[in-house]
Design an enzyme around this catalytic site. Structure first.
Site, PDB file in Angstrom:
ATOM      1  N   ARG A   1      71.690  41.265  22.886  1.00 23.54           N
ATOM      2  CA  ARG A   1      72.285  39.923  22.944  1.00 23.54           C
ATOM      3  C   ARG A   1      73.194  39.686  24.145  1.00 23.54           C
ATOM      4  O   ARG A   1      73.499  38.580  24.482  1.00 23.54           O
ATOM      5  CB  ARG A   1      73.054  39.630  21.646  1.00 23.54           C
ATOM      6  CG  ARG A   1      72.122  39.309  20.514  1.00 23.54           C
ATOM      7  CD  ARG A   1      72.868  39.108  19.228  1.00 23.54           C
ATOM      8  NE  ARG A   1      73.321  40.359  18.652  1.00 23.54           N
ATOM      9  CZ  ARG A   1      73.959  40.448  17.496  1.00 23.54           C
ATOM     10  NH1 ARG A   1      74.242  39.372  16.813  1.00 23.54           N
ATOM     11  NH2 ARG A   1      74.319  41.620  17.019  1.00 23.54           N
TER      12      ARG A   1
ATOM     13  N   ARG B   1      83.128  30.131  14.822  1.00 24.07           N
ATOM     14  CA  ARG B   1      82.122  31.144  14.499  1.00 24.07           C
ATOM     15  C   ARG B   1      81.049  31.089  15.574  1.00 24.07           C
ATOM     16  O   ARG B   1      80.494  30.026  15.858  1.00 24.07           O
ATOM     17  CB  ARG B   1      81.478  30.929  13.129  1.00 24.07           C
ATOM     18  CG  ARG B   1      80.287  31.886  12.945  1.00 24.07           C
ATOM     19  CD  ARG B   1      79.910  32.214  11.530  1.00 24.07           C
ATOM     20  NE  ARG B   1      78.740  33.095  11.493  1.00 24.07           N
ATOM     21  CZ  ARG B   1      78.769  34.421  11.633  1.00 24.07           C
ATOM     22  NH1 ARG B   1      79.924  35.046  11.817  1.00 24.07           N
ATOM     23  NH2 ARG B   1      77.670  35.150  11.609  1.00 24.07           N
ATOM     24  N   VAL B   2      80.768  32.236  16.200  1.00 20.59           N
ATOM     25  CA  VAL B   2      79.654  32.356  17.129  1.00 20.59           C
ATOM     26  C   VAL B   2      78.532  33.017  16.347  1.00 20.59           C
ATOM     27  O   VAL B   2      78.663  34.159  15.894  1.00 20.59           O
ATOM     28  CB  VAL B   2      80.037  33.212  18.354  1.00 20.59           C
ATOM     29  CG1 VAL B   2      78.849  33.330  19.291  1.00 20.59           C
ATOM     30  CG2 VAL B   2      81.232  32.611  19.080  1.00 20.59           C
ATOM     31  N   HIS B   3      77.453  32.276  16.141  1.00 24.14           N
ATOM     32  CA  HIS B   3      76.386  32.730  15.243  1.00 24.14           C
ATOM     33  C   HIS B   3      75.088  32.876  16.024  1.00 24.14           C
ATOM     34  O   HIS B   3      74.657  31.944  16.695  1.00 24.14           O
ATOM     35  CB  HIS B   3      76.209  31.691  14.129  1.00 24.14           C
ATOM     36  CG  HIS B   3      75.275  32.115  13.041  1.00 24.14           C
ATOM     37  ND1 HIS B   3      75.697  32.764  11.897  1.00 24.14           N
ATOM     38  CD2 HIS B   3      73.927  31.992  12.913  1.00 24.14           C
ATOM     39  CE1 HIS B   3      74.654  33.003  11.117  1.00 24.14           C
ATOM     40  NE2 HIS B   3      73.562  32.554  11.717  1.00 24.14           N
TER      41      HIS B   3
ATOM     42  N   GLU C   1      67.381  35.246  18.362  1.00 26.56           N
ATOM     43  CA  GLU C   1      66.770  35.743  17.131  1.00 26.56           C
ATOM     44  C   GLU C   1      66.643  37.273  17.129  1.00 26.56           C
ATOM     45  O   GLU C   1      66.242  37.876  18.128  1.00 26.56           O
ATOM     46  CB  GLU C   1      65.386  35.098  16.980  1.00 26.56           C
ATOM     47  CG  GLU C   1      64.575  35.555  15.810  1.00 26.56           C
ATOM     48  CD  GLU C   1      65.231  35.279  14.467  1.00 26.56           C
ATOM     49  OE1 GLU C   1      65.570  36.273  13.794  1.00 26.56           O
ATOM     50  OE2 GLU C   1      65.408  34.101  14.088  1.00 26.56           O
ATOM     51  N   GLY C   2      67.007  37.849  15.988  1.00 24.63           N
ATOM     52  CA  GLY C   2      66.834  39.301  15.820  1.00 24.63           C
ATOM     53  C   GLY C   2      67.554  40.098  16.887  1.00 24.63           C
ATOM     54  O   GLY C   2      66.966  40.983  17.504  1.00 24.63           O
ATOM     55  N   ARG C   3      68.838  39.775  17.101  1.00 21.96           N
ATOM     56  CA  ARG C   3      69.651  40.423  18.156  1.00 21.96           C
ATOM     57  C   ARG C   3      68.983  40.299  19.527  1.00 21.96           C
ATOM     58  O   ARG C   3      68.978  41.227  20.323  1.00 21.96           O
ATOM     59  CB  ARG C   3      69.911  41.893  17.829  1.00 21.96           C
ATOM     60  CG  ARG C   3      70.763  42.073  16.602  1.00 21.96           C
ATOM     61  CD  ARG C   3      71.206  43.523  16.449  1.00 21.96           C
ATOM     62  NE  ARG C   3      71.306  43.834  15.037  1.00 21.96           N
ATOM     63  CZ  ARG C   3      70.728  44.868  14.453  1.00 21.96           C
ATOM     64  NH1 ARG C   3      70.051  45.739  15.147  1.00 21.96           N
ATOM     65  NH2 ARG C   3      70.846  45.052  13.161  1.00 21.96           N
TER      66      ARG C   3
ATOM     67  N   ASP D   1      70.416  46.417  20.259  1.00 25.42           N
ATOM     68  CA  ASP D   1      70.874  45.034  20.424  1.00 25.42           C
ATOM     69  C   ASP D   1      70.647  44.611  21.867  1.00 25.42           C
ATOM     70  O   ASP D   1      70.912  45.387  22.779  1.00 25.42           O
ATOM     71  CB  ASP D   1      72.389  45.024  20.100  1.00 25.42           C
ATOM     72  CG  ASP D   1      72.931  43.656  19.797  1.00 25.42           C
ATOM     73  OD1 ASP D   1      72.759  42.759  20.640  1.00 25.42           O
ATOM     74  OD2 ASP D   1      73.531  43.486  18.719  1.00 25.42           O
TER      75      ASP D   1
END
Ligand SMILES: [Zn+2]
Length: 424
Positions: free
Chosen positions: A339, A250-252, A297-299, A337
């Site tokens: 990211r 999982r990439v979180h 944080e937050g995209r 986004d």
């Protein structure tokens, strides 16, 4: 020595004059070059970002990401001696990791230093007083105790094995902290822009914080003032890169409100915990599980923007609606986004991953980035519907409608508009 005398000594150690490194000088010709992508770490060369090694520095920026600013406060206020040299005794990784073939592919890893955990050992003979070569990766072990795992044991969803998952619900993990190290030509290539354009905009958009971006084309590596990444490994570390063994990933991306404080407006913590559950099950089958936790944080728009968007969503006409979920972010931030998942697979390459049997993510951006990076994904694991908090239906339905992976139907049009969240 009295405290006053110690303080006086620290203050005298603070350099009063400013040495500009924004232009190459005769002294800087001694700089050890970094041959990004070289297989031998000695040939690749050390990343020297410490301000103690001013004349040997071969990067732009300094260590510890955004925490470098706290170091400045500590020096400015006289509590940290700027000449302090790190004593790296006993700090080496507790388990070996790599090297893998991906480490010497300059296209595969561009946003971290694959040799970052080995700096202390590989360059041990450069540890004379004028050098200060610091690791950018640290690898340790821990027991983690997450309340939901105890519930899963009680429900029979997870089995205690006594070595990996213990009867008290604690889970044995290996974890790695990774600071960002950007190879600018590689970052530019990945984002399909010119290196010069990347350097110019990084310089301008950080308020001209790093003049070397535009004045020192001889320096190609940048230690950006951003958050890093933490990797949690469940199971045998050797199984991660072994294609004969199953692997869950999982990439979180960080969501402090949900991950730590349990806010119910999104699915972050429940999905993270489900990822850990799948990792434990896969490790117990003889494979391994990997959680990659990215400080985005937050995209990567930050928490202030995120909370502004929450307000805009809750107060808009018709209330918090799934059909306007992404639009409200775009209104505040200008984008949905930031990211840049294109850089995310680097950490998977660092771990030697070539195939993921269970990718615990519904994000199409993450999936596309991982598969475009040449890593095979066998199964995608969506969040089980019973784990979605009531107020997070807006998020999950909006994401599914925008192309996130889903095994059940996608709502569109008026049906999507009918998915609503609480007022506050
Ligand atoms: Zn969240």
């Amino acid at each position: 020595m009295t405290d006053d005398a110690a303080n006086a000594n620290l203050k005298s150690a603070k350099p009063k004059h400013i040495i500009l490194t924004s232009h190459q000088t005769r002294g800087s010709t001694k700089v050890v070059p970094i041959q990004w992508g070289a297989a031998d770490p000695r040939q690749r060369g050390p990343v020297i970002g410490s301000l103690r090694s001013l004349k040997h520095r071969n990067v732009i920026g300094t260590h510890a990401g955004s925490y470098g600013v706290y170091r400045a406060l500590a020096v400015a206020s006289g509590v940290l001696d700027p000449t302090h040299k790190a004593d790296l005794t006993n700090t080496a990784p507790v388990v070996p990791l790599g090297p893998y073939p991906s480490w010497s592919d300059p296209d595969k890893i561009v946003s971290l230093d694959p040799f970052g955990a080995m700096a202390g050992e590989v360059f041990a003979d450069c540890q004379g007083d004028e050098y200060d070569i610091l690791p950018t990766i640290a690898i340790t072990k821990a027991h983690i105790n997450i309340p939901e795992l105890k519930d899963e044991i009680a429900q029979g969803r997870l089995q205690v094995d006594g070595s990996l998952l213990k009867a008290d619900g604690s889970l044995v993990v290996t974890k790695a902290a990774i600071d960002p190290v950007w190879y600018l030509p590689g970052i530019a290539k990945r984002l399909q822009i010119e290196e010069w354009e990347l350097r110019r905009v990084l310089f301008q958009q950080t308020g001209n914080m790093f003049p070397e971006l535009v004045t020192r084309p001889d320096l190609h590596v940048f230690l950006p003032p951003i958050g890093g990444t933490t990797v949690y490994i469940i199971g045998e570390i050797e199984a991660i890169a072994d294609p004969s063994k199953p692997l869950a990933v999982r990439v979180h991306d960080e969501c402090n409100g949900s991950d730590v404080f349990g806010s119910d407006i999104c699915t972050c913590r429940p999905y993270l915990v489900h990822g850990i559950e799948v990792c434990v099950q896969t490790a117990q089958e003889g494979g391994a599980g990997v959680i990659v936790y990215c400080r985005k944080e937050g995209r990567a728009l930050g928490e202030v923007t995120k909370f502004l968007v929450y307000n805009a969503r809750k107060r808009q006409e018709g209330g918090d609606r799934a059909d306007a979920y992404f639009l409200r972010t775009e209104c505040v931030a200008g984008v949905q986004d930031m990211r840049f998942q294109e850089l995310m697979p680097d950490v998977l390459h660092w771990l030697g991953i070539t195939r993921i049997d269970r990718l615990v993510s519904m994000s199409n951006m993450k999936y596309n980035a991982i598969t475009n990076a040449g890593i095979e994904v066998v199964d995608r694991i969506p969040i089980p519907p019973e784990l979605i908090p009531a107020d997070a239906q807006v998020e999950i339905e909006a994401k599914k409608a925008s192309g996130y992976y889903s095994e059940d139907g996608v709502l569109l049009g008026e049906e999507l508009a009918q998915v609503k969240g609480r007022e506050y």
